[in-house]
Design a protein around this motif. Structure first.
Motif, PDB file in Angstrom:
ATOM      1  N   ILE A  37       0.841  -1.196   0.000  1.00  0.00           N
ATOM      2  CA  ILE A  37       0.000   0.000   0.000  1.00  0.00           C
ATOM      3  C   ILE A  37       0.876   1.246   0.000  1.00  0.00           C
ATOM      4  O   ILE A  37       1.937   1.284   0.630  1.00  0.00           O
ATOM      5  CB  ILE A  37      -0.986   0.005   1.202  1.00  0.00           C
ATOM      6  N   VAL A  38       0.432   2.233  -0.749  1.00  0.00           N
ATOM      7  CA  VAL A  38       1.142   3.512  -0.822  1.00  0.00           C
ATOM      8  C   VAL A  38       0.162   4.596  -0.387  1.00  0.00           C
ATOM      9  O   VAL A  38      -0.989   4.595  -0.807  1.00  0.00           O
ATOM     10  CB  VAL A  38       1.649   3.787  -2.251  1.00  0.00           C
ATOM     11  N   PHE A  39       0.651   5.493   0.479  1.00  0.00           N
ATOM     12  CA  PHE A  39      -0.232   6.493   1.066  1.00  0.00           C
ATOM     13  C   PHE A  39      -0.035   7.874   0.437  1.00  0.00           C
ATOM     14  O   PHE A  39       0.998   8.151  -0.169  1.00  0.00           O
ATOM     15  CB  PHE A  39       0.037   6.618   2.568  1.00  0.00           C
ATOM     16  N   PRO A  96       4.670  -7.711  -3.780  1.00  0.00           N
ATOM     17  CA  PRO A  96       3.272  -7.969  -3.418  1.00  0.00           C
ATOM     18  C   PRO A  96       2.476  -8.481  -4.612  1.00  0.00           C
ATOM     19  O   PRO A  96       2.892  -8.288  -5.755  1.00  0.00           O
ATOM     20  CB  PRO A  96       2.764  -6.595  -2.985  1.00  0.00           C
ATOM     21  N   GLN A  97       1.367  -9.133  -4.335  1.00  0.00           N
ATOM     22  CA  GLN A  97       0.503  -9.597  -5.411  1.00  0.00           C
ATOM     23  C   GLN A  97      -0.503  -8.526  -5.810  1.00  0.00           C
ATOM     24  O   GLN A  97      -1.019  -8.529  -6.918  1.00  0.00           O
ATOM     25  CB  GLN A  97      -0.257 -10.844  -4.967  1.00  0.00           C
ATOM     26  N   VAL A  98      -0.803  -7.644  -4.869  1.00  0.00           N
ATOM     27  CA  VAL A  98      -1.754  -6.560  -5.121  1.00  0.00           C
ATOM     28  C   VAL A  98      -1.148  -5.276  -4.574  1.00  0.00           C
ATOM     29  O   VAL A  98      -0.533  -5.283  -3.506  1.00  0.00           O
ATOM     30  CB  VAL A  98      -3.097  -6.810  -4.394  1.00  0.00           C
ATOM     31  N   MET A  99      -1.313  -4.191  -5.326  1.00  0.00           N
ATOM     32  CA  MET A  99      -0.853  -2.898  -4.828  1.00  0.00           C
ATOM     33  C   MET A  99      -2.052  -1.982  -4.632  1.00  0.00           C
ATOM     34  O   MET A  99      -2.891  -1.842  -5.523  1.00  0.00           O
ATOM     35  CB  MET A  99       0.116  -2.246  -5.818  1.00  0.00           C
ATOM     36  N   LEU A 100      -2.103  -1.333  -3.469  1.00  0.00           N
ATOM     37  CA  LEU A 100      -3.160  -0.373  -3.189  1.00  0.00           C
ATOM     38  C   LEU A 100      -2.555   1.034  -3.195  1.00  0.00           C
ATOM     39  O   LEU A 100      -1.466   1.242  -2.667  1.00  0.00           O
ATOM     40  CB  LEU A 100      -3.782  -0.648  -1.815  1.00  0.00           C
ATOM     41  N   PHE A 101      -3.254   1.955  -3.799  1.00  0.00           N
ATOM     42  CA  PHE A 101      -2.767   3.343  -3.855  1.00  0.00           C
ATOM     43  C   PHE A 101      -3.844   4.255  -3.290  1.00  0.00           C
ATOM     44  O   PHE A 101      -4.928   4.350  -3.842  1.00  0.00           O
ATOM     45  CB  PHE A 101      -2.455   3.753  -5.295  1.00  0.00           C
ATOM     46  N   ARG A 111       7.648   8.084  -5.277  1.00  0.00           N
ATOM     47  CA  ARG A 111       8.153   6.976  -6.099  1.00  0.00           C
ATOM     48  C   ARG A 111       8.991   6.019  -5.253  1.00  0.00           C
ATOM     49  O   ARG A 111       8.949   4.801  -5.452  1.00  0.00           O
ATOM     50  CB  ARG A 111       8.964   7.527  -7.271  1.00  0.00           C
ATOM     51  N   VAL A 112       9.723   6.573  -4.279  1.00  0.00           N
ATOM     52  CA  VAL A 112      10.469   5.697  -3.363  1.00  0.00           C
ATOM     53  C   VAL A 112       9.483   4.846  -2.556  1.00  0.00           C
ATOM     54  O   VAL A 112       9.705   3.648  -2.355  1.00  0.00           O
ATOM     55  CB  VAL A 112      11.359   6.518  -2.404  1.00  0.00           C
ATOM     56  N   ALA A 113       8.383   5.472  -2.131  1.00  0.00           N
ATOM     57  CA  ALA A 113       7.376   4.725  -1.370  1.00  0.00           C
ATOM     58  C   ALA A 113       6.820   3.574  -2.212  1.00  0.00           C
ATOM     59  O   ALA A 113       6.602   2.469  -1.715  1.00  0.00           O
ATOM     60  CB  ALA A 113       6.256   5.655  -0.920  1.00  0.00           C
ATOM     61  N   ILE A 114       6.615   3.835  -3.482  1.00  0.00           N
ATOM     62  CA  ILE A 114       6.139   2.776  -4.384  1.00  0.00           C
ATOM     63  C   ILE A 114       7.203   1.682  -4.492  1.00  0.00           C
ATOM     64  O   ILE A 114       6.912   0.490  -4.375  1.00  0.00           O
ATOM     65  CB  ILE A 114       5.801   3.351  -5.777  1.00  0.00           C
ATOM     66  N   ALA A 115       8.454   2.101  -4.656  1.00  0.00           N
ATOM     67  CA  ALA A 115       9.545   1.135  -4.758  1.00  0.00           C
ATOM     68  C   ALA A 115       9.657   0.298  -3.488  1.00  0.00           C
ATOM     69  O   ALA A 115       9.886  -0.908  -3.541  1.00  0.00           O
ATOM     70  CB  ALA A 115      10.861   1.868  -5.022  1.00  0.00           C
ATOM     71  N   ARG A 116       9.470   0.952  -2.352  1.00  0.00           N
ATOM     72  CA  ARG A 116       9.563   0.249  -1.067  1.00  0.00           C
ATOM     73  C   ARG A 116       8.509  -0.852  -0.972  1.00  0.00           C
ATOM     74  O   ARG A 116       8.776  -1.947  -0.493  1.00  0.00           O
ATOM     75  CB  ARG A 116       9.382   1.251   0.079  1.00  0.00           C
ATOM     76  N   SER A 117       7.304  -0.548  -1.462  1.00  0.00           N
ATOM     77  CA  SER A 117       6.252  -1.564  -1.480  1.00  0.00           C
ATOM     78  C   SER A 117       6.582  -2.673  -2.462  1.00  0.00           C
ATOM     79  O   SER A 117       6.389  -3.856  -2.169  1.00  0.00           O
ATOM     80  CB  SER A 117       4.915  -0.927  -1.861  1.00  0.00           C
ATOM     81  N   LEU A 118       7.068  -2.283  -3.635  1.00  0.00           N
ATOM     82  CA  LEU A 118       7.370  -3.275  -4.674  1.00  0.00           C
ATOM     83  C   LEU A 118       8.453  -4.255  -4.224  1.00  0.00           C
ATOM     84  O   LEU A 118       8.461  -5.415  -4.629  1.00  0.00           O
ATOM     85  CB  LEU A 118       7.831  -2.572  -5.953  1.00  0.00           C
ATOM     86  N   ALA A 119       9.356  -3.782  -3.371  1.00  0.00           N
ATOM     87  CA  ALA A 119      10.473  -4.625  -2.935  1.00  0.00           C
ATOM     88  C   ALA A 119       9.996  -5.859  -2.184  1.00  0.00           C
ATOM     89  O   ALA A 119      10.740  -6.821  -2.028  1.00  0.00           O
ATOM     90  CB  ALA A 119      11.430  -3.817  -2.058  1.00  0.00           C
TER      91      ALA A 119
END
Lengths: 216, 270
Positions: free
Chosen positions: B112-114, B186-191, B175-183
């Motif tokens: 999840i990205v906030f 995950p199977q699902v990303m929430l924004f 974008r770093v927050a997105i990268a941190r989640s991607l690391a």
């Protein structure tokens, strides 16, 4: 008016040394206990939080002199033999833990809740969140007031003289009783306390400035 | 204002859309997220009122609506940041409402990205990214480095590994927050309104990253005010109003709203 003799000065420095020992004991003991108090106060269950708060209120509402007397005169009535140094260390640690616990609670709570949430969403456990995300940030906030409080600790160790412990203040009284040079004696005592406390307050102020700059 | 049109999830602009309940077995596009008539109240305020929708693996779902329509709450329920009062949510095989839910496993599967980035300010970009893979996935040093390098390249910030969050612009931080989640793979990303705090230029750079992510086949659910982005990238748009799924369909639905509420919402240019 002559100054103090060599042996008298030596006696004072011995007292100074004990003041330092007491301060370190109070800070380490009170710090460990205070950390537990802060954690329980923030993360404990409702009854635990209330109990911790009661502890803080009780200790903060009791004069240090009474705490020290309780430790030194009270515990032996329960059948515990206790040395002045142990009693002073114990009383001071309890006293310090209530204050540091409350200071650190505030610091932990001032880390934004969203930081914990973000760490939670990265699947970190409570311990991991605490160790890697919350505490490092809380520690930065806590350093200036903690160092500032150390000045209070140093000065408050003088109360240990009341339970017969010969630290700096008590050493001064002893020398004054023998020499009857109160002005010079207590001036030296004051100067020695100042020499201990001033570097601490300078350090505290410097940390505070650094912290403000880092947060800009 | 009278309610001429039937509200709730009954309205489907496209037949291809998965309705709650038709989680058809054997369907190659079986949903990875299934939200089944969830309700939630904050005190007397009913923020979610029987919300249902499904998200197919690899698809992009955009949730739009006015503030207070319950869209962020719905998203937060999927990652169990909020609990529901009634209904069921199934995410990657986790029953969110079950008392025996493995919360940590859920959070490994869902990123999840906030809106407010929430990077850890005392760590560098690389440390931010490697923290969870190191502690949770227990990866080795070389693997951590490699993973950080990979996700940073994915968001176009390969040169910022050693920077601190405070040295980056809002768009870069996001974008770093997105990268941190991607690391965490995950199977699902929430924004959750990830561009709402950014000016148009920085919004663009974040949206481009998200668009690329969608093109790479990531399953994404996003709450957004970027109508253009929803229209262009989302396989399905969900319009929420008064805690209900008011209208739902492909991006083109925004050009021909069926309900007055969506029409007004689109017209107001929000």
């Amino acid at each position: 008016m002559s100054l103090l003799t060599g042996p008298q000065l030596q006696f004072l420095f011995q007292g100074l040394l004990w003041t330092v020992v007491l301060s370190v004991m109070a800070f380490v003991g009170g710090g460990l206990l205070g950390f537990a108090v802060a954690i329980l106060r923030v993360y404990g269950s409702a009854p635990v939080r209330n109990l911790t708060m009661l502890y803080i209120k009780l200790v903060q509402g009791t004069p240090l002199l009474v705490l020290l007397s309780l430790a030194y005169f009270g515990l032996p009535t329960l059948g515990l033999r206790i040395e002045p140094l142990t009693a002073a260390g114990l009383g001071l640690s309890i006293y310090v833990s209530a204050y540091l616990g409350e200071i650190w609670r505030g610091c932990i709570e001032s880390v934004p809740r969203t930081q914990n949430e973000a760490a939670e969403c990265l699947a970190l456990s409570w311990r991991q969140r605490l160790a890697h995300v919350i505490l490092p940030q809380a520690m930065r906030i806590a350093t200036p007031p903690t160092v500032g409080f150390m000045v209070q600790i140093v000065k408050n160790t003088s109360l240990a003289s009341a339970i017969g412990f010969v630290e700096l203040a008590r050493a001064g009284q002893v020398i004054n009783n023998a020499t009857f040079k109160p002005f010079i004696t207590f001036m030296v005592i004051a100067a020695l306390y100042f020499a201990l406390c001033y570097p601490l307050s300078v350090w505290s102020r410097r940390l505070e400035r650094k912290f403000h700059v880092a947060n800009r | 204002m009278s309610q001429i049109v039937k509200p709730a999830s009954v309205i489907n602009s496209a037949d291809s859309v998965h309705r709650p309940g038709d989680a058809s077995r054997g369907n190659p596009m079986s949903p990875i997220v299934r939200v089944d008539s969830i309700s939630k109240s904050f005190g007397a305020n009913r923020v979610l009122d029987g919300v249902s929708f499904n998200v197919a693996k690899g698809s992009v779902v955009a949730i739009i609506g006015r503030s207070g329509s319950g869209k962020s709450t719905a998203l937060r329920c999927i990652d169990r940041l909020e609990t529901v009062d009634a209904g069921r949510i199934d995410v990657c095989g986790h029953d969110i409402t079950s008392p025996r839910l493995d919360l940590q496993q859920l959070r490994r599967d869902v990123g999840i990205v906030f809106q407010s980035y929430n990077l850890f300010p005392h760590m560098t970009v690389e440390q931010n990214i490697m923290l969870a893979p190191r502690l949770v996935l227990k990866l080795g040093k070389a693997e951590l480095r490699e993973r950080a390098r990979m996700v940073l390249a994915q968001v176009g910030l390969a040169d910022k590994a050693d920077a601190y969050p405070s040295q980056l612009s809002g768009g870069q931080q996001q974008r770093v927050a997105i990268a941190r989640s991607l690391a965490m793979s995950p199977q699902v990303m929430l924004f959750d309104e990830v561009t709402s705090a950014l000016d148009p230029e920085l919004t663009g750079e974040v949206l481009r990253v998200m668009e690329k992510l969608a093109a790479d086949g990531m399953t994404m659910i996003l709450v957004t005010h970027e109508m253009g982005f929803a229209r262009k990238v989302a396989d399905e748009v969900i319009f929420m109003h008064r805690g209900k799924v008011w209208e739902q369909g492909p991006g083109a639905m925004l050009d021909a709203p069926r309900t007055e509420e969506l029409h007004n919402f689109v017209a107001s240019g929000l």
